[in-house]
Design a protein around this motif. Structure first.
Motif, PDB file in Angstrom:
ATOM      1  N   ALA A  37       0.327  -1.764  -0.471  1.00  0.00           N
ATOM      2  CA  ALA A  37       0.500  -0.218   0.081  1.00  0.00           C
ATOM      3  C   ALA A  37       0.806   1.467   0.198  1.00  0.00           C
ATOM      4  O   ALA A  37       0.476   2.347  -0.141  1.00  0.00           O
ATOM      5  CB  ALA A  37      -1.207   0.111   1.431  1.00  0.00           C
ATOM      6  N   LEU A  38       1.990   1.225  -0.267  1.00  0.00           N
ATOM      7  CA  LEU A  38       3.212   2.248   0.551  1.00  0.00           C
ATOM      8  C   LEU A  38       3.158   3.414  -0.881  1.00  0.00           C
ATOM      9  O   LEU A  38       3.044   4.372  -0.408  1.00  0.00           O
ATOM     10  CB  LEU A  38       3.910   2.145   0.927  1.00  0.00           C
ATOM     11  N   PRO A  39       3.057   2.932  -2.036  1.00  0.00           N
ATOM     12  CA  PRO A  39       2.886   4.168  -3.022  1.00  0.00           C
ATOM     13  C   PRO A  39       1.574   4.717  -2.718  1.00  0.00           C
ATOM     14  O   PRO A  39       1.877   5.851  -3.253  1.00  0.00           O
ATOM     15  CB  PRO A  39       3.009   3.000  -4.340  1.00  0.00           C
ATOM     16  N   ALA A  40       0.203   4.479  -2.600  1.00  0.00           N
ATOM     17  CA  ALA A  40      -0.950   4.706  -3.079  1.00  0.00           C
ATOM     18  C   ALA A  40      -1.047   5.839  -1.233  1.00  0.00           C
ATOM     19  O   ALA A  40      -1.766   6.509  -2.002  1.00  0.00           O
ATOM     20  CB  ALA A  40      -2.015   4.117  -3.018  1.00  0.00           C
ATOM     21  N   GLU A  41      -0.839   5.644  -0.484  1.00  0.00           N
ATOM     22  CA  GLU A  41      -1.168   5.805   0.775  1.00  0.00           C
ATOM     23  C   GLU A  41      -0.325   6.113   2.019  1.00  0.00           C
ATOM     24  O   GLU A  41       1.074   5.093   1.503  1.00  0.00           O
ATOM     25  CB  GLU A  41      -2.380   5.447   1.335  1.00  0.00           C
ATOM     26  N   ALA A  42      -0.537   6.752   3.000  1.00  0.00           N
ATOM     27  CA  ALA A  42       0.005   6.749   3.921  1.00  0.00           C
ATOM     28  C   ALA A  42       0.479   5.295   4.863  1.00  0.00           C
ATOM     29  O   ALA A  42      -1.279   4.991   5.096  1.00  0.00           O
ATOM     30  CB  ALA A  42      -0.301   7.880   5.267  1.00  0.00           C
ATOM     31  N   VAL A  43       0.829   5.124   5.474  1.00  0.00           N
ATOM     32  CA  VAL A  43       1.250   3.418   6.298  1.00  0.00           C
ATOM     33  C   VAL A  43       2.017   4.000   7.538  1.00  0.00           C
ATOM     34  O   VAL A  43       2.625   4.511   7.537  1.00  0.00           O
ATOM     35  CB  VAL A  43       2.444   2.907   4.877  1.00  0.00           C
ATOM     36  N   TYR A  44       1.134   2.836   8.005  1.00  0.00           N
ATOM     37  CA  TYR A  44       2.210   2.883   9.834  1.00  0.00           C
ATOM     38  C   TYR A  44       2.450   2.005  10.193  1.00  0.00           C
ATOM     39  O   TYR A  44       0.621   1.301   9.986  1.00  0.00           O
ATOM     40  CB  TYR A  44       1.253   4.200  10.718  1.00  0.00           C
ATOM     41  N   ILE A  45       2.896   1.385  10.745  1.00  0.00           N
ATOM     42  CA  ILE A  45       3.300  -0.402  10.887  1.00  0.00           C
ATOM     43  C   ILE A  45       3.779  -0.248  12.684  1.00  0.00           C
ATOM     44  O   ILE A  45       4.745  -0.086  12.373  1.00  0.00           O
ATOM     45  CB  ILE A  45       4.149  -1.111  10.255  1.00  0.00           C
ATOM     46  N   ARG A  46       3.105  -0.904  13.324  1.00  0.00           N
ATOM     47  CA  ARG A  46       3.338  -1.277  14.966  1.00  0.00           C
ATOM     48  C   ARG A  46       5.288  -1.699  14.723  1.00  0.00           C
ATOM     49  O   ARG A  46       5.099  -2.653  13.935  1.00  0.00           O
ATOM     50  CB  ARG A  46       2.806  -2.391  15.509  1.00  0.00           C
TER      51      ARG A  46
END
Length: 318
Positions: A37-46
């Protein structure tokens, strides 16, 4: 005892394997999904588990991409706003120049040479006005700021109107236009923006006129399938060389390029491509059947229908 010992150890090893595999899968799955999903939207992973460092790296990349995206959007908005502002500010002085030039051109008290110069000023000012308008429209289409008002259109009638309007501006009859449809098409409809589609056809017709000052014949052909319409516009003029065709196809336009290297100028065909893209279509350019220039506009017809076909021919009025 030995068999019991081996069995207990095997069971323990299997349980440890299952526990570790489960924990690894729990750590890997969000990282993989985040990377997709990284190129299209903001991502946060614990940031926990075996892949905590990888998750932290993905989070840093995501934040960096978001910062770059915001900076790019700000830059694009500034450029679009600047183009729109210049287009608006230049309209009034250009109109004044054209008005005074027209008055001087029609003033019979002036020498013929002066009136010719006034006519050149008026025509060149009109060209500048058209270029500024094209630049503004191309910028709006590029940044999706141009409202697209799609409605059910009779494509056959639209092309007839474009051909008639073009020839009404050609009183000398140097650019006759013929329009025909395969197999007697009377009504071919699609969902589209009337103004934008007319602009695309006008740009192609004007392109033939611009590059053939000695005059040429232009043909417009319409073919339709279940979901696609093909508008084929070609002339019998000077045409285009293979090098020029390659440049039009491969060289980025200055609105699209990075600012370095060779870039292509001219907004007419760029706007045609943009309008086709807005309608889910594309544009092909090449050599016509008689050696002239060919432009084929391919449009997605959506829920359009096509019935009963006819052939229309237009010639300049006396």
């Amino acid at each position: 005892l030995l068999l019991s010992f081996l069995g207990m150890n095997g069971t323990l090893i299997f349980l440890l394997y299952m526990i570790l595999a489960t924990r690894i899968l729990r750590s890997v799955k969000p990282v993989v999904e985040g990377m997709k999903a990284l190129p299209a939207e903001a991502v946060y992973i614990r940031e926990r588990g075996f892949l905590a460092e990888v998750a932290a790296a993905v989070n840093r990349v995501s934040e960096k991409l978001r910062v770059q995206e915001r900076a790019l959007r700000k830059k694009e908005n500034a450029r679009a706003g600047w183009i729109s502002g210049v287009s608006h500010d230049i309209r009034t002085p250009l109109s004044m120049v054209m008005g005074y030039a027209a008055e001087l051109e029609e003033d019979i008290a002036l020498p013929e040479e002066a009136r010719k110069k006034a006519r050149v000023i008026r025509l060149q000012s009109q060209k500048m006005k058209n270029l500024v308008g094209d630049l503004n429209l191309a910028s709006k289409l590029e940044y999706q700021m141009q409202p697209v008002k799609k409605e059910s259109l009779n494509l056959t009638a639209l092309l007839r109107q474009a051909a008639a309007d073009f020839m009404n501006l050609d009183p000398e009859g140097r650019y006759p236009v013929s329009f025909q449809c395969d197999e007697n098409t009377k009504k071919c409809t699609l969902q589209g923006d009337r103004g934008l589609l007319l602009r695309a056809v006008y740009n192609v017709l004007n392109n033939s006129q611009l590059h053939n000052p000695q005059g040429c014949s232009i043909s417009i052909q319409l073919q339709a399938e279940a979901q696609t319409a093909y508008i084929r516009i070609e002339d019998d003029g000077v045409g285009i060389s293979e090098e020029q065709l390659k440049s039009l196809t491969d060289t980025p336009h200055y609105l699209m390029g990075s600012g370095s290297g060779l870039q292509r100028h001219g907004l007419g065909l760029l706007i045609v491509r943009q309008i086709a893209a807005v309608h889910g279509g594309q544009v092909r350019i090449g050599h016509g059947s008689s050696g002239g220039f060919l432009v084929e506009i391919i449009l997605d017809r959506g829920e359009g229908t096509c019935v009963v076909k006819a052939v229309f021919m237009y010639y300049p009025a006396d």
